[in-house]
Write an enzyme that holds these catalytic residues in place. Structure first.
Site, PDB file in Angstrom:
ATOM      1  N   LYS A 184      -5.952   9.062 -11.793  1.00 37.39           N
ATOM      2  CA  LYS A 184      -4.945   8.589 -10.842  1.00 37.39           C
ATOM      3  C   LYS A 184      -3.524   8.996 -11.229  1.00 37.39           C
ATOM      4  O   LYS A 184      -2.686   9.205 -10.354  1.00 37.39           O
ATOM      5  CB  LYS A 184      -5.030   7.071 -10.701  1.00 37.39           C
ATOM      6  CG  LYS A 184      -6.305   6.588 -10.016  1.00 37.39           C
ATOM      7  CD  LYS A 184      -6.194   5.099  -9.699  1.00 37.39           C
ATOM      8  CE  LYS A 184      -7.542   4.449  -9.459  1.00 37.39           C
ATOM      9  NZ  LYS A 184      -8.238   4.874  -8.255  1.00 37.39           N
ATOM     10  N   HIS A 224     -11.027  -5.631  -3.958  1.00 40.08           N
ATOM     11  CA  HIS A 224     -10.566  -4.249  -3.780  1.00 40.08           C
ATOM     12  C   HIS A 224     -11.671  -3.330  -3.295  1.00 40.08           C
ATOM     13  O   HIS A 224     -11.592  -2.111  -3.441  1.00 40.08           O
ATOM     14  CB  HIS A 224      -9.970  -3.680  -5.069  1.00 40.08           C
ATOM     15  CG  HIS A 224      -8.872  -4.517  -5.639  1.00 40.08           C
ATOM     16  ND1 HIS A 224      -7.697  -4.751  -4.968  1.00 40.08           N
ATOM     17  CD2 HIS A 224      -8.770  -5.190  -6.799  1.00 40.08           C
ATOM     18  CE1 HIS A 224      -6.928  -5.520  -5.694  1.00 40.08           C
ATOM     19  NE2 HIS A 224      -7.545  -5.810  -6.816  1.00 40.08           N
ATOM     20  N   ARG A 264     -14.793  13.753  -1.845  1.00 40.62           N
ATOM     21  CA  ARG A 264     -16.203  13.686  -1.424  1.00 40.62           C
ATOM     22  C   ARG A 264     -16.275  13.099  -0.018  1.00 40.62           C
ATOM     23  O   ARG A 264     -15.263  12.729   0.550  1.00 40.62           O
ATOM     24  CB  ARG A 264     -16.961  12.765  -2.373  1.00 40.62           C
ATOM     25  CG  ARG A 264     -16.263  11.403  -2.479  1.00 40.62           C
ATOM     26  CD  ARG A 264     -17.058  10.377  -3.215  1.00 40.62           C
ATOM     27  NE  ARG A 264     -16.253   9.248  -3.643  1.00 40.62           N
ATOM     28  CZ  ARG A 264     -15.940   8.203  -2.897  1.00 40.62           C
ATOM     29  NH1 ARG A 264     -16.337   8.146  -1.640  1.00 40.62           N
ATOM     30  NH2 ARG A 264     -15.214   7.215  -3.367  1.00 40.62           N
ATOM     31  N   GLU A 289       1.999   0.069 -11.058  1.00 40.28           N
ATOM     32  CA  GLU A 289       2.433   0.307  -9.676  1.00 40.28           C
ATOM     33  C   GLU A 289       3.083  -0.932  -9.111  1.00 40.28           C
ATOM     34  O   GLU A 289       2.682  -2.048  -9.425  1.00 40.28           O
ATOM     35  CB  GLU A 289       1.206   0.627  -8.799  1.00 40.28           C
ATOM     36  CG  GLU A 289       1.024   2.085  -8.567  1.00 40.28           C
ATOM     37  CD  GLU A 289      -0.200   2.404  -7.722  1.00 40.28           C
ATOM     38  OE1 GLU A 289      -0.707   1.525  -7.015  1.00 40.28           O
ATOM     39  OE2 GLU A 289      -0.628   3.564  -7.789  1.00 40.28           O
TER      40      GLU A 289
HETATM   41  P1  ADP Z   1     -10.171   2.675  -6.489  1.00 48.43           P
HETATM   42  O1  ADP Z   1     -10.236   3.971  -7.211  1.00 48.43           O
HETATM   43  O2  ADP Z   1     -10.819   1.591  -7.234  1.00 48.43           O
HETATM   44  O3  ADP Z   1     -10.593   2.818  -5.066  1.00 48.43           O
HETATM   45  P2  ADP Z   1      -7.454   2.439  -5.429  1.00 48.43           P
HETATM   46  O4  ADP Z   1      -6.250   2.912  -6.127  1.00 48.43           O
HETATM   47  O5  ADP Z   1      -7.913   3.233  -4.285  1.00 48.43           O
HETATM   48  O6  ADP Z   1      -8.612   2.285  -6.504  1.00 48.43           O
HETATM   49  O7  ADP Z   1      -7.207   0.933  -4.980  1.00 48.43           O
HETATM   50  C1  ADP Z   1      -8.237   0.127  -4.464  1.00 48.43           C
HETATM   51  C2  ADP Z   1      -7.650  -0.967  -3.592  1.00 48.43           C
HETATM   52  O8  ADP Z   1      -6.717  -1.769  -4.305  1.00 48.43           O
HETATM   53  C3  ADP Z   1      -6.877  -0.464  -2.394  1.00 48.43           C
HETATM   54  O9  ADP Z   1      -7.709  -0.185  -1.310  1.00 48.43           O
HETATM   55  C4  ADP Z   1      -5.914  -1.605  -2.110  1.00 48.43           C
HETATM   56  O10 ADP Z   1      -6.534  -2.629  -1.380  1.00 48.43           O
HETATM   57  C5  ADP Z   1      -5.620  -2.139  -3.491  1.00 48.43           C
HETATM   58  N1  ADP Z   1      -4.380  -1.540  -4.020  1.00 48.43           N
HETATM   59  C6  ADP Z   1      -4.298  -0.419  -4.749  1.00 48.43           C
HETATM   60  N2  ADP Z   1      -3.018  -0.148  -5.078  1.00 48.43           N
HETATM   61  C7  ADP Z   1      -2.262  -1.104  -4.539  1.00 48.43           C
HETATM   62  C8  ADP Z   1      -0.865  -1.398  -4.546  1.00 48.43           C
HETATM   63  N3  ADP Z   1       0.010  -0.639  -5.194  1.00 48.43           N
HETATM   64  N4  ADP Z   1      -0.439  -2.503  -3.873  1.00 48.43           N
HETATM   65  C9  ADP Z   1      -1.313  -3.313  -3.236  1.00 48.43           C
HETATM   66  N5  ADP Z   1      -2.631  -3.094  -3.218  1.00 48.43           N
HETATM   67  C10 ADP Z   1      -3.118  -2.010  -3.857  1.00 48.43           C
HETATM   68 MG    MG Z   2      -9.706   3.944  -3.639  1.00 50.56          MG
END
Ligand code: ADP
Ligand code: MG
Ligand code: ADP
Length: 667
Positions: free
Chosen positions: A116, A235, A297, A200
């Site tokens: 990431k 999440h 993917r 973040e």
């Molecule tokens: P993963 O690789 O586990 O999918 P993500 O970075 O896509 O991780 O985040 C998964 C979820 O977490 C997102 O869909 C969102 O709901 C929540 N999320 C991620 N980053 C943030 C953020 N900066 N602020 C609020 N919610 C977040």
């Molecule tokens: Mg994700």
């Protein structure tokens, strides 16, 4: 077109890929683990090859074995599906080395987007807005705490190598930072073998909006619009839809362009998804969305995009993989109506969504215009503890969002699934939730509405028990005709007094049963001959002494009674109630409820036991830990007492409901 494809996956996505591959004339080759020998995808494929035992690391994650089968069978290509090896650059490389086409992006694009922090840096360079925060390499707690302060609370600590919603901690105040960091790092290390994190800004009222992109090997990149995946739990996505409520053409164009830029920046080829988080406090705003990550993917939720574009994304993947150009440009694409997908899981919303396993005694979905069901199991199959417990995806497509949601809710209501507990009623309630219907929601919606969605512990459904009992004793409860003669003569009941049953001549009989695994006695009382149209009364008394008259409820829909090997499962209001005859000579003692035993909440591995026979324990004390579906579940003592027996060794696989600790309790 390619001659053949090996599908390095299982379940519904393997079935889905095979369907398109066959239509395109490809020979389909499945690989499977011992647990999947009879699975639907194995039957569907032209040929199938065993690659190892049930645990994924010994089968679906074995690159060497999969490549070996591909070579042996002369597979022209390998489709990785989602999950498993789909985002492993070394797998794409191994395919290339073996001269097999990988149906996915180049290994270099997978690596570039794999972590990431690097992905965010890349996106930023490409001019794509990213979530404010720190994604550099320094990891000292003091430094990261300082960065969190600069970013401003609340912040989200994320595992750099994370995925599947794991390794993420929200921190609201500086005081909680150190502990959250430590636990995020520990989780990241154990789940991904990499303790690094990034910081973040926690976006408020977050909406998860992602853009489907598609690229060919000739430099053409387009986007296939957005999907809104804001209904999440832990999440993880629960319901997904396209297009996103509140999206304007202007914002769509800006987000689409950003996603295409991100894809171009890594030389992307094939299907990919760029995930953004949008600040939804004042509705969607073109300046308030941020890149989160790119999934290199096919996504689970790709069917909603297929529904609104009329495209088959798997077909496009095969075409691009065989070197064809994309058959359209951005200008050719348009959105048709609205589509919603619900993920039907074998899990129990009444018990904190614990995965639920076991035989599917019934599985039946409605059919109809605008409905699509992608499934990987059939009635009679077993939901095993080894893999993701998704049973199916139900997708509805209609002219408007409201109609699509109504159609999906209706389809979920008509869905029959019995055996493992499922989230079918929870999904239906979600589709019907007023605020969600009106488009007012964000990623916190589910957590804020657990109770209204029925995701709380609920009482045994008395009406369902009554129906189950009648069914079990083969009493025809179609109003006036009774076939009650299977039991002869009244048998005095030991509990008449307490329940106020009228004895006066009516025929009664009590029977030992199991209600959802709990030992109980039921008493049937037939009406007197003079009251020919009255109903049979049923009362039940549970082992703990509680008893109750069960209400008079009639249902004639035979689909709501599913027979099992030892009884019946009654479906009512989206819940399942299991009634079976208690047979003292055929009791699975291990699974029998007793007040003093502590049982495994689900299939899994016993990883630690903290007590030994003779130890004194207190109510609420942690006794042992069971690990299942990559989560740890603590077993808690239900009362004060003394440990009488430990029924399993650490390291042992344990079945759902198995007795692990037996207590001698006071009183
Ligand atoms: P993963 O690789 O586990 O999918 P993500 O970075 O896509 O991780 O985040 C998964 C979820 O977490 C997102 O869909 C969102 O709901 C929540 N999320 C991620 N980053 C943030 C953020 N900066 N602020 C609020 N919610 C977040
Ligand atoms: Mg994700
Ligand atoms: P009825 O009014 O016909 O008695 P219910 O209110 O009990 O129906 O349930 C409504 C519908 O929901 C049923 O017809 C059945 O198709 C479905 N249903 C109920 N329980 C479940 C369940 N556990 N799993 C799947 N479907 C269920």
């Amino acid at each position: 077109m390619l001659e053949s494809v090996l599908i390095a996956n299982r379940g519904e996505i393997a079935c889905r890929i095979i369907r398109t591959a066959k239509r395109l004339g490809l020979r389909t080759i499945a690989v499977y683990s011992e647990a999947d020998a009879d699975a639907l995808f194995v039957q569907m494929a032209d040929e199938a090859h065993l690659i190892g035992p049930a645990p994924a690391r010994d089968s679906y994650l074995r690159i060497d074995r999969i490549i070996e089968v591909a070579k042996r069978t002369g597979a022209a290509s390998i489709h990785p599906g989602y999950g498993f090896l789909s985002e492993r650059a070394e797998f794409a490389e191994a395919c290339a080395k073996a001269g097999i086409v990988f149906v996915g992006p180049p290994a270099s694009a997978i690596s570039a987007m794999g972590l990431k922090d690097a992905a965010k840096a890349l996106a930023q360079q490409a001019g794509v807005p990213v979530v404010p925060g720190y994604h550099g390499s320094r990891q000292e707690p003091d430094f990261l705490r300082q960065k969190a302060y600069e970013v401003g609370y609340p912040v989200l600590i994320k595992a750099v190598a994370g995925g599947g919603g794991k390794g993420m901690k929200r921190v609201d105040k500086a005081a909680g930072f150190d502990a959250a960091l430590e636990s995020a790092q520990r989780e990241a290390q154990s789940a991904f073998g990499d303790p690094r994190v990034l910081i973040e800004k926690y976006v408020l009222s977050p909406r998860h909006i992602e853009i489907q992109v598609f690229a060919d090997a000739h430099g053409n990149v387009v986007h296939l619009f957005e999907r809104d995946c804001s209904l999440q739990r832990r999440h993880q996505k629960v319901i997904e839809e396209a297009p996103a409520p509140g999206m304007t053409p202007e914002m769509r164009a800006i987000m689409g362009k950003a996603a295409v830029e991100a894809a171009r920046a890594v030389g992307y080829v094939g299907a990919g998804t760029v995930e953004f988080i949008a600040d939804g406090r004042e509705g969607l705003h073109p300046e308030r969305f941020y890149f989160m990550e790119m999934n290199t993917r096919l996504q689970v939720e790709h069917p909603v995009t297929e529904a609104i574009t009329g495209l088959d994304l798997v077909e496009l993947q095969f075409r691009v993989a065989s070197g064809e150009k994309l058959p359209f440009t951005q200008a050719d694409l348009a959105i048709d109506g609205h589509a919603v997908e619900a993920r039907l899981y074998a899990e129990d919303p009444e018990r904190e969504f614990l995965p639920s396993t076991g035989k599917l005694w019934a599985l039946d979905f409605p059919e109809g215009e605008g409905l699509r069901v992608d499934m990987g199991v059939e009635a009679g199959d077993e939901v095993t503890p080894y893999y993701d417990p998704m049973i199916a995806k139900v997708i509805a497509h209609a002219a408007t969002r409201d109609k699509a949601l109504a159609r999906l809710a209706e389809a979920l209501g008509e869905t029959i699934v019995a055996g493992p507990k499922t989230n079918v009623a929870f999904l239906k309630k979600l589709c019907e939730a007023k605020e969600f219907r009106e488009g007012h929601f964000d990623t916190g919606f589910i957590d804020r509405n657990m109770e209204g969605l029925g995701a709380v512990a609920q009482q045994t459904d008395g009406e369902a028990v009554r129906l189950g009992v009648l069914k079990l004793f083969d009493v025809d409860f179609d109003e006036s005709s009774y076939r009650a003669s299977i039991f002869n003569g009244p048998v005095p009941s030991p509990w008449d007094d307490r329940d106020g049953f009228q004895l006066s001549g009516a025929r009664r009989q009590s029977f030992p049963v199991l209600i959802d695994g709990e030992r109980a006695d039921v008493l049937l009382q037939w009406p007197e001959p003079s009251q020919a149209s009255a109903n049979i009364n049923v009362a039940a008394r549970w082992a703990d002494g509680t008893s109750r008259m069960l209400d008079d409820y009639m249902s004639k829909d035979p689909r709501n009674f599913v027979l099992t090997d030892d009884g019946v499962i009654v479906l009512r209001n989206g819940r399942q109630t299991r009634v079976s005859l208690y047979d003292p000579f055929n009791v699975d003692l291990e699974h029998l409820n007793g007040g003093d035993s502590v049982k495994a909440p689900m299939h899994g591995k016993l990883i630690a036991v903290f007590v030994k026979p003779g130890d004194r324990v207190e109510k609420g004390q942690r006794l042992a830990i069971v690990e299942a579906m990559k989560m740890e579940h603590a077993l808690i003592s239900p009362a004060d007492g003394e440990v009488a027996e430990i029924a399993a060794e650490p390291g042992a696989q344990v079945a759902e409901g198995a007795r692990l600790v037996v207590l001698k309790t006071e009183g």
